[in-house]
Design a protein around this motif. Structure first.
Motif, short mmCIF file in Angstrom:
data_model
loop_
_atom_site.label_atom_id
_atom_site.label_comp_id
_atom_site.label_asym_id
_atom_site.label_seq_id
_atom_site.Cartn_x
_atom_site.Cartn_y
_atom_site.Cartn_z
N THR A 135 0.86 -1.18 0.00
CA THR A 135 0.00 0.00 0.00
C THR A 135 0.90 1.23 0.00
N LEU A 136 0.99 1.87 -1.16
CA LEU A 136 1.92 2.99 -1.34
C LEU A 136 1.18 4.25 -1.76
N ASP A 137 1.80 5.38 -1.47
CA ASP A 137 1.33 6.67 -1.96
C ASP A 137 2.28 7.26 -2.99
N ALA A 138 3.56 6.85 -2.92
CA ALA A 138 4.57 7.44 -3.80
C ALA A 138 5.72 6.47 -4.00
N VAL A 139 6.47 6.69 -5.07
CA VAL A 139 7.71 5.94 -5.29
C VAL A 139 8.84 6.92 -5.57
N LEU A 140 10.02 6.53 -5.12
CA LEU A 140 11.27 7.18 -5.49
C LEU A 140 11.97 6.28 -6.49
N ILE A 141 12.23 6.80 -7.69
CA ILE A 141 12.88 6.00 -8.73
C ILE A 141 14.34 6.44 -8.84
N GLY A 142 15.23 5.53 -8.45
CA GLY A 142 16.66 5.81 -8.48
C GLY A 142 17.41 4.74 -9.24
N THR A 143 16.90 4.39 -10.40
CA THR A 143 17.44 3.29 -11.21
C THR A 143 18.19 3.85 -12.42
N PRO A 144 18.89 3.00 -13.19
CA PRO A 144 19.53 3.47 -14.42
C PRO A 144 18.55 4.19 -15.35
N HIS A 145 19.09 5.13 -16.12
CA HIS A 145 18.29 6.10 -16.85
C HIS A 145 17.26 5.49 -17.80
#
Length: 356
Positions: free
Chosen positions: A84-94
């Motif tokens: 159950t999420l409200d947001a994601v942080l995407i810190g993966t390769p471009h």
């Protein structure tokens, strides 16, 4: 996503109370742990899930961010479907950003995505169009939007009687040897080389500070791979619709980090200098003052996470928008096209990249 994470509720004593933003971190590398750590420290946010394809990274980052074993995943879709999420942080390769952002959009999640937004101009256009139809926040992780020097420059060029005409900029660091063998030098993951990595920040700070509309790009590059996809050095010239030009030099082969930007009009200039990743020093030059070097706040500035959460809570536009990301991608892709050809100018559609 539930509305409680972005709206205030009435507590039992009648006061306004903000629900905790539940965040899933995508990628347990530097961005995942550094920016993820900012979420951990934020009073209105909590990191509740983590995904990384490398189980050793997953274990280490999970421990650092305080994520329970049961909420650590090696599959992104599984995390989105289970947690159950409200947001994601995407810190993966471009090159992974586009599909990962779309998956988050499908779940109506807020997204904080590290730079660049995408490595494909059509994908960037698509995200801008989709984002315009959403209530949730999409923010790109360009941290120079919080540096007082660039904020002052942006305010200066916003004055009716000031418009930059000639821009020079350079950035250099120990990049080629440091990242040998990593995803940053794998173009299938990075999209290119030094220009798509550190160079993305330099392009963004010029475009964001000046608000100018790019119309054509020329570039030459020194490639470090046989296929000539990964640049270690680049020289980029950008022409803008107002007749201004920017000459940008980038090198990933120096023993230290330096960043220098000069923005001139007929009255004078703004200069911003930085070394070793410190916030930029700001100098304003004009006919009357000669040089003006104000004291800048070195540490008292908003973080990416603070700006992201504030945008969610207030409904205001994020500090770095999808359109900001598209503008950088347009210039970057044109530069690679030019460098892989004969260095001639490659046109950019001004309607794609004009600020509203």
């Amino acid at each position: 996503m539930t509305d409680s994470a972005v709206e205030s509720e009435q507590a039992s004593d009648g006061t306004s109370e903000t629900e905790t933003l539940r965040v899933g971190v995508v990628g347990g590398g530097f961005i995942g742990t550094a920016v993820g750590g900012e979420f951990v420290e934020h009073e209105d946010a909590s990191v509740v899930a983590l995904v990384d394809i490398d189980e050793s990274v997953l274990e280490e980052a999970g421990a650092e961010l305080g994520v329970d074993d049961a909420s650590r995943y090696t599959d992104y879709e599984a995390m989105l479907d289970t947690e159950t999420l409200d947001a994601v942080l995407i810190g993966t390769p471009h090159t992974l950003h586009y599909d990962q952002i779309l998956a988050a959009f499908d779940q109506d999640l807020h997204v904080l995505c590290d730079k660049p937004l995408t490595t494909d101009l059509d994908d960037a256009r698509d995200l801008v169009e989709r984002d315009a139809e959403r209530d949730e926040v999409l923010m790109v992780g360009y941290q120079r939007h919080f540096y007082e020097g660039f904020i002052r420059a942006r305010d200066l060029w916003a004055q009716e009687d000031r418009e930059p005409r000639w821009i020079t900029a350079e950035v250099c660091q120990y990049w080629v040897d440091r990242f040998e063998g990593t995803w940053r030098q794998n173009p299938d993951l990075s999209g290119g080389g030094y220009l798509y990595d550190t160079g993305s920040h330099l392009l963004d700070c010029i475009l964001w500070s000046t608000r100018l509309t790019p119309e054509a790009v020329s570039a030459s590059m020194d490639f470090i791979d046989d296929e000539e996809r990964v640049d270690g050095r680049a020289n980029v010239t950008v022409r803008f619709t107002n007749g201004a030009t920017a000459s940008i030099s980038l090198s990933g082969e120096t023993p230290c980090m330096r960043e220098d930007v000069r923005m001139w009009d007929e009255e004078g200039a703004v200069t911003l200098d930085s070394q070793d990743w410190e916030p930029n020093r700001y100098v304003e030059i004009d006919d009357e003052s000669g040089e003006y070097r104000p004291k800048l706040a070195r540490t008292d500035r908003q973080t990416k996470v603070e700006a992201f959460v504030e945008s969610i809570q207030t409904g205001e536009e994020p500090a770095a928008t999808a359109l900001d990301g598209l503008r950088v991608t347009a210039v970057t892709e044109a530069a690679y096209e030019s460098a892989k050809g004969d260095g001639s100018f490659v046109d950019i559609d001004p309607d794609d990249v004009r600020l509203e």
